[in-house]
Design a protein around this motif. Structure first.
Motif, PDB file in Angstrom:
ATOM      1  N   GLN A 121      -9.465   6.794  18.439  1.00  0.00           N
ATOM      2  CA  GLN A 121      -8.347   5.949  18.022  1.00  0.00           C
ATOM      3  C   GLN A 121      -7.138   6.809  17.709  1.00  0.00           C
ATOM      4  O   GLN A 121      -7.260   7.949  17.243  1.00  0.00           O
ATOM      5  N   ASP A 122      -5.977   6.281  17.990  1.00  0.00           N
ATOM      6  CA  ASP A 122      -4.736   6.981  17.659  1.00  0.00           C
ATOM      7  C   ASP A 122      -4.784   7.394  16.193  1.00  0.00           C
ATOM      8  O   ASP A 122      -5.087   6.574  15.312  1.00  0.00           O
ATOM      9  N   PRO A 123      -4.469   8.644  15.878  1.00  0.00           N
ATOM     10  CA  PRO A 123      -4.582   9.099  14.484  1.00  0.00           C
ATOM     11  C   PRO A 123      -3.471   8.596  13.581  1.00  0.00           C
ATOM     12  O   PRO A 123      -3.587   8.637  12.353  1.00  0.00           O
ATOM     13  N   ASP A 124      -2.351   8.136  14.149  1.00  0.00           N
ATOM     14  CA  ASP A 124      -1.206   7.731  13.339  1.00  0.00           C
ATOM     15  C   ASP A 124      -1.433   6.370  12.688  1.00  0.00           C
ATOM     16  O   ASP A 124      -2.242   5.556  13.150  1.00  0.00           O
ATOM     17  N   VAL A 125      -0.659   6.129  11.605  1.00  0.00           N
ATOM     18  CA  VAL A 125      -0.670   4.814  10.958  1.00  0.00           C
ATOM     19  C   VAL A 125       0.702   4.175  11.121  1.00  0.00           C
ATOM     20  O   VAL A 125       1.670   4.822  11.515  1.00  0.00           O
ATOM     21  N   LEU A 126       0.760   2.910  10.797  1.00  0.00           N
ATOM     22  CA  LEU A 126       2.014   2.173  10.934  1.00  0.00           C
ATOM     23  C   LEU A 126       2.913   2.373   9.720  1.00  0.00           C
ATOM     24  O   LEU A 126       2.436   2.542   8.596  1.00  0.00           O
ATOM     25  N   ASP A 127       4.211   2.320   9.978  1.00  0.00           N
ATOM     26  CA  ASP A 127       5.196   2.301   8.903  1.00  0.00           C
ATOM     27  C   ASP A 127       4.814   1.203   7.917  1.00  0.00           C
ATOM     28  O   ASP A 127       4.468   0.081   8.298  1.00  0.00           O
ATOM     29  N   THR A 128       4.869   1.524   6.632  1.00  0.00           N
ATOM     30  CA  THR A 128       4.534   0.549   5.579  1.00  0.00           C
ATOM     31  C   THR A 128       5.306  -0.752   5.751  1.00  0.00           C
ATOM     32  O   THR A 128       4.784  -1.847   5.507  1.00  0.00           O
ATOM     33  N   HIS A 178       0.812  -1.217   0.000  1.00  0.00           N
ATOM     34  CA  HIS A 178       0.000   0.000   0.000  1.00  0.00           C
ATOM     35  C   HIS A 178       0.846   1.269   0.000  1.00  0.00           C
ATOM     36  O   HIS A 178       0.355   2.351  -0.311  1.00  0.00           O
ATOM     37  N   ALA A 179       2.135   1.161   0.347  1.00  0.00           N
ATOM     38  CA  ALA A 179       3.096   2.265   0.207  1.00  0.00           C
ATOM     39  C   ALA A 179       2.574   3.562   0.815  1.00  0.00           C
ATOM     40  O   ALA A 179       2.315   4.541   0.111  1.00  0.00           O
ATOM     41  N   GLY A 180       2.430   3.560   2.130  1.00  0.00           N
ATOM     42  CA  GLY A 180       1.772   4.646   2.846  1.00  0.00           C
ATOM     43  C   GLY A 180       2.129   6.052   2.417  1.00  0.00           C
ATOM     44  O   GLY A 180       1.306   6.779   1.856  1.00  0.00           O
ATOM     45  N   ILE A 181       3.362   6.464   2.658  1.00  0.00           N
ATOM     46  CA  ILE A 181       3.742   7.858   2.413  1.00  0.00           C
ATOM     47  C   ILE A 181       3.745   8.172   0.920  1.00  0.00           C
ATOM     48  O   ILE A 181       3.298   9.250   0.504  1.00  0.00           O
ATOM     49  N   CYS A 198      11.086   3.124  15.034  1.00  0.00           N
ATOM     50  CA  CYS A 198       9.941   4.039  15.120  1.00  0.00           C
ATOM     51  C   CYS A 198       8.924   3.615  14.062  1.00  0.00           C
ATOM     52  O   CYS A 198       9.203   3.679  12.864  1.00  0.00           O
ATOM     53  N   ILE A 199       7.755   3.155  14.495  1.00  0.00           N
ATOM     54  CA  ILE A 199       6.785   2.566  13.558  1.00  0.00           C
ATOM     55  C   ILE A 199       5.557   3.444  13.320  1.00  0.00           C
ATOM     56  O   ILE A 199       4.706   3.084  12.512  1.00  0.00           O
ATOM     57  N   SER A 200       5.446   4.578  14.003  1.00  0.00           N
ATOM     58  CA  SER A 200       4.268   5.433  13.797  1.00  0.00           C
ATOM     59  C   SER A 200       4.550   6.475  12.724  1.00  0.00           C
ATOM     60  O   SER A 200       5.649   7.019  12.631  1.00  0.00           O
ATOM     61  N   ARG A 201       3.530   6.736  11.905  1.00  0.00           N
ATOM     62  CA  ARG A 201       3.640   7.718  10.832  1.00  0.00           C
ATOM     63  C   ARG A 201       2.430   8.649  10.895  1.00  0.00           C
ATOM     64  O   ARG A 201       1.297   8.201  11.092  1.00  0.00           O
ATOM     65  N   GLN A 202       2.683   9.922  10.693  1.00  0.00           N
ATOM     66  CA  GLN A 202       1.618  10.919  10.802  1.00  0.00           C
ATOM     67  C   GLN A 202       0.938  11.066   9.432  1.00  0.00           C
ATOM     68  O   GLN A 202       1.044  12.082   8.748  1.00  0.00           O
ATOM     69  N   LEU A 203       0.258   9.996   9.037  1.00  0.00           N
ATOM     70  CA  LEU A 203      -0.413   9.917   7.741  1.00  0.00           C
ATOM     71  C   LEU A 203      -1.855   9.455   7.941  1.00  0.00           C
ATOM     72  O   LEU A 203      -2.243   9.035   9.033  1.00  0.00           O
ATOM     73  N   TRP A 204      -2.611   9.474   6.848  1.00  0.00           N
ATOM     74  CA  TRP A 204      -3.975   8.943   6.881  1.00  0.00           C
ATOM     75  C   TRP A 204      -4.086   7.601   6.165  1.00  0.00           C
ATOM     76  O   TRP A 204      -4.996   6.838   6.412  1.00  0.00           O
ATOM     77  N   TRP A 205      -3.166   7.346   5.234  1.00  0.00           N
ATOM     78  CA  TRP A 205      -3.244   6.115   4.432  1.00  0.00           C
ATOM     79  C   TRP A 205      -2.324   5.064   5.033  1.00  0.00           C
ATOM     80  O   TRP A 205      -1.106   5.235   5.090  1.00  0.00           O
ATOM     81  N   GLY A 206      -2.914   3.972   5.499  1.00  0.00           N
ATOM     82  CA  GLY A 206      -2.126   2.904   6.090  1.00  0.00           C
ATOM     83  C   GLY A 206      -2.919   2.196   7.173  1.00  0.00           C
ATOM     84  O   GLY A 206      -4.113   2.441   7.374  1.00  0.00           O
ATOM     85  N   HIS A 207      -2.250   1.265   7.870  1.00  0.00           N
ATOM     86  CA  HIS A 207      -2.887   0.563   8.990  1.00  0.00           C
ATOM     87  C   HIS A 207      -2.881   1.486  10.209  1.00  0.00           C
ATOM     88  O   HIS A 207      -1.818   1.817  10.728  1.00  0.00           O
ATOM     89  N   ARG A 208      -4.046   1.854  10.642  1.00  0.00           N
ATOM     90  CA  ARG A 208      -4.136   2.772  11.776  1.00  0.00           C
ATOM     91  C   ARG A 208      -3.729   2.062  13.064  1.00  0.00           C
ATOM     92  O   ARG A 208      -4.092   0.893  13.290  1.00  0.00           O
TER      93      ARG A 208
END
Length: 901
Positions: free
Chosen positions: A462-469, A84-87, A414-424
């Motif tokens: 829910q935590d707004p961050d998503v996981l590192d791809t 899914h290539a988050g970022i 560090c596995i959290s990413r400040q994105l919307w696309w990804g596994h929350r």
């Protein structure tokens, strides 16, 4: 059965036909429960774009392996899928929306996610189409996506399990922050580049000197210390200055208080062993909120960090009068103020390594932030041991050293990413900021109740961050087979047999898959890791849009045919090294396709309508028949050995040389006089003709079997004219079983040696192809005499000879050209064939041109600057060119000698 091949091989019509046929006939779905399993998972391409030349290389290698293992009777499966290539995906979709004047923040998270899923369906469909065009033998019924329902469930299970075991935690640490994409990234997503910058030497006054007189112009050198930094904008967050405990220059300053320039805040001068006394003045500023080493030192020294940057890279309120300035603008303003107020002692040019985001290239800012981390050391230790013990083998083995160096110095991930696309991230917070980790909001409510808190869905966020791809990618080898369910596929196909990937993602992906596989499956995810190099342009440069040298594999496939591209990528793939892309080679392999097609067409044209393959009567075969069978056996033996070492370039070149050389250029020519039906009248001639046809077809079928993994389209098409069974489903070719000591093989060795010598003599002496020579052979062995007598027709045709005279007493004239072979001597009487004086002039001119080219190359290879800057592959290519010119010079010199010069 109609066996009439068209006049030309047309990839544009053949390739779509077999793409459809393979899928319709379910050719790549494992069809037997009794075979040994063989599994490979695709390194999932990002959903963001098209397949590039690197994908073409990697997928070709995997497909060669899978097709061979399928033919060897394995229950072979190649699982396709996408990441899914988050970022990357969020950046692409954000840009697409911006073209429509839509801001994602105006759109909102839920609607943005919906738009991204729509985009994914479109983009992902393009990638799978391209994979089909490549002829990849993947099992499309098992296709996965890192955010599909099953994998999403697995990600939640893994996160919760690691959290419950204390291996995932939420904490405040220095992370790599990208102010452009506004998200944290992991250490290995930071690309370090050497940059020319400045080293600023700043005066930090002692408190007593400052209180006595705050004007730096009045201070003596004893009134201040000098601290060097490359990032003066972060000094606003300094909380101390530090020296090494054993640095005698500063031992007397223990307990000294300093004044932070511009800010006028009191800070202590402390001592810690992390300081490098040789850097700058030997003093460093401690800025715990903006440097990982300073953060650790700050924790040891119990210093409170001060954050001076906002998430967009601008200065915050702690930066006082610099608030609102971009970090780089603030740097200029601070340096100017330091200079004007007398705090800047000096600045000097300084080359240093600066971290950049691999995606987009923005300069990374080390930043103190609350994020989610994986406690990595407990996972890394068994992963290191798995490679040390040989459970997993890297090929080439040199990459194991790289793996160990990284794994033994690994830091928490560090596995959290400040994105919307990804596994929350599955963490749920109540209004007080307390949180639980759960696989669903219903489970979260239950966990809060166990903690004595009664909450509703509406009260939880829910935590707004998503996981590192790479978190979900790390689970790929077992989640694609159904984990956490105990599926039949998981039991059968895990661990996978081999991983094929590039060296550039050993840390991103390979290491993490090993860690997660051992943790959740109690076994390694694969037994072998096959590392390939990168594809570069012909000058050794990386492909880059900015350089304008990008190669689209689809363009190459359209121009030369997919088989030509696939064969090229395999044939020039050295073990563990980079490929230099040379389009002219594709043209050569297109010619090879035509050679295979035309030779097959010739064979089919000379088969009777009722022809069928029958067992060979070895005792009735001619010398040339037995020889080609032995040639195939030797090729097969070497091919199998090369495959066991995954030397694809050897395999490709072996089958190329066999088909083009032994089969087409030699054996096919031998058989022409035997298979032309109208020339046969006797029973023995008819039997010889049938034997030749049987050998031609049976060798062709087996050769197609070896070529098929590299060139699946043309081989499947040709094979379909002989059998209704798919070539991709037929068994791997077996040897014919002809002994290497078979007398016929030795006789044919002599025959080829004699013909080759004659061809070389003709070429060196400039005898035109249409000129037929007289040939005299002076034998030293009866076997050579026998084979020339038995195969005289073929000899005259292959040697372009007018007559053949075998004479053991022959005495040559001075003008006769002579060539020695292992079974005697060959003579070409040249009188009347060539103009000696003209040929001498031509050869001397050619020799001078060759020597001039060699001189140019020699100067280049002796140039120290070229040797220092050029890539090893480029240098090697230049050396190969020199070797080719050397061979030409030697041949020209020999020809001149033969002309008595």
């Amino acid at each position: 059965m109609n066996r009439q091949l068209s006049d030309r091989y047309e990839p544009a019509s053949v390739e779509p036909k077999w793409i459809s046929q393979w899928e319709e006939r379910k050719a790549f779905i494992p069809d037997s429960e009794n075979q040994d399993p063989f599994s490979i998972v695709i390194p999932p391409p990002n959903v963001t774009g098209n397949l590039h030349i690197g994908h073409a290389l990697e997928h070709t290698v995997i497909d060669v392996i899978v097709r061979i293992e399928r033919k060897k009777g394995k229950q072979a499966v190649w699982v396709p899928g996408m990441d899914h290539a988050g970022i990357a995906t969020q950046m692409v979709v954000t840009k697409e929306l911006a073209k429509q004047n839509i801001s994602i923040h105006d759109l909102g998270r839920e609607e943005f996610e919906r738009k991204t899923w729509e985009w994914k369906e479109k983009s992902g469909g393009m990638i799978t189409k391209q994979q089909r065009l490549m002829g990849e033998s993947v099992d499309w019924s098992r296709e996965r996506f890192t955010m599909d329902q099953g994998l999403s469930k697995a990600v939640l299970r893994v996160f919760r399990t690691l959290y419950d075991q204390g291996l995932i935690y939420r904490g405040e640490k220095i992370i790599n922050w990208c102010p452009v994409t506004k998200t944290a990234i992991s250490d290995i997503e930071v690309e370090y580049k050497e940059k020319q910058g400045k080293l600023y030497h700043i005066r930090y006054p002692k408190k007593e000197a400052w209180e006595k007189n705050p004007d730096p112009k009045s201070w003596s050198s004893n009134d201040y210390v000098v601290v060097a930094t490359t990032r003066p904008e972060t000094m606003l967050g300094d909380v101390a200055v530090c020296a090494h405990p054993e640095d005698n220059r500063y031992s007397a300053l223990k307990g000294t208080t300093l004044i932070l320039p511009l800010v006028k805040r009191e800070i202590p001068l402390l001592f810690d062993s992390f300081v490098d006394p040789a850097f700058g003045s030997g003093l460093v500023k401690i800025t715990p909120a903006h440097d990982p080493n300073d953060f650790e030192a700050g924790q040891r020294l119990q210093l409170k960090p001060i954050l001076v940057l906002n998430l967009d890279g601008s200065m915050n309120a702690n930066a006082l009068q610099y608030q609102g300035l971009d970090r780089f603008e603030a740097r200029k303003a601070i340096v100017a103020d330091l200079l004007s107020q007398g705090f800047l002692e000096k600045e000097e040019n300084h080359t240093h390594s600066v971290g950049h985001n691999q995606r987009g290239g923005a300069v990374i800012e080390p930043l103190l932030s609350t994020q989610w981390f994986v406690k990595i050391t407990p996972l890394a230790k068994p992963a290191i041991e798995a490679v040390k013990s040989g459970q997993i083998v890297f090929q080439p083995k040199m990459w194991e050293k790289t793996y160990f160096e990284w794994m033994e110095n690994i830091r928490d991930w560090c596995i959290s990413r400040q994105l919307w696309w990804g596994h929350r991230i599955p963490a749920y917070y109540d209004s007080a900021g307390d949180f639980v980790v759960a696989e669903s909001i219903e489970e979260a409510i239950e966990l809060f109740q166990k903690k004595g808190k009664k909450v509703t869905k509406e009260e939880l966020s829910q935590d707004p961050d998503v996981l590192d791809t790479w978190f979900s990618s790390a689970l790929w080898p077992f989640t694609v087979f159904g984990w956490p369910e105990k599926s039949a596929d998981l039991a059968k196909f895990y661990p996978t047999s081999i991983l094929v990937t590039g060296f550039d993602i050993i840390f991103f992906w390979v290491a993490r898959m090993i860690m997660m596989g051992l943790k959740f499956m109690d076994d390694v995810p694969f037994r072998k890791v096959l590392i390939h190099g990168l594809v570069r342009d012909k000058d050794g440069k990386k492909f880059s849009k900015s350089m304008g040298n990008v190669i689209d594999p689809l363009d190459m496939m359209s121009k030369y045919g997919t088989d030509s591209l696939r064969f090229f990528l395999a044939a020039v793939l050295p073990e563990g090294k980079d490929i230099l892309f040379d389009e002219s080679r594709l043209d050569g392999y297109r010619s090879f396709c035509n050679k295979v097609w035309n030779s097959s067409r010739f064979i089919f044209m000379n088969l009777p309508e009722n022809f069928s393959i029958k067992p060979l009567d070895m005792k009735a075969l001619a010398d040339s028949d037995l020889w080609i069978l032995r040639e195939f056996d030797e090729t097969l033996e070497k091919y199998e050995k090369a495959y066991s070492d995954y030397h694809f370039f050897e395999m490709a070149n072996l089958i190329y040389e066999f088909i083009w050389g032994s089969f087409c250029d030699w054996y096919l020519e031998f058989t022409k006089s035997r298979i032309y039906a109208k020339t046969h009248s006797t029973e023995s001639e008819m039997a010889s003709s049938e034997s030749a046809r049987q050998v031609l077809v049976q060798v062709l079928v087996k050769a197609l079997g070896l070529l098929h993994p590299f060139m699946p389209f043309i081989t499947e098409e040709i094979h379909s004219y002989l059998s209704e069974q798919l070539l991709t489903k037929t068994a791997f070719p077996l040897a014919f079983g002809v002994s290497p000591t078979e007398p016929a093989v030795l006789r044919m060795k002599y025959f080829r040696e004699i013909v080759t010598k004659i061809r070389n003599l003709r070429a060196e002496l400039g005898v035109k192809p249409e000129k037929k020579c007289q040939v005299v052979f002076k034998p030293s062995t009866s076997e050579a005499t026998a084979v020339l007598q038995n195969e005289e027709k073929a000899f005259l045709q292959l040697a372009k000879a007018e007559t053949l005279r075998i004479d053991s007493e022959f005495i040559p004239n001075s003008s006769d050209a002579m060539g020695a072979v292992s079974c005697g001597e060959v003579f070409l009487p040249l009188a009347g064939i060539i103009d000696f004086e003209k040929e001498k002039q031509r050869l001397n001119k050619e020799k001078a041109q060759i020597e001039a080219e060699m001189q140019k190359l020699s100067m280049k290879l002796e140039n120290a600057e070229f040797l220092q800057k050029a890539k090893p592959e480029v240098i090697e290519k230049e050396k190969e060119k020199f070797g080719v010119w050397q061979e030409k010079l030697n041949a020209t010199s020999r020809a001149l000698e033969k002309l008595n010069v």
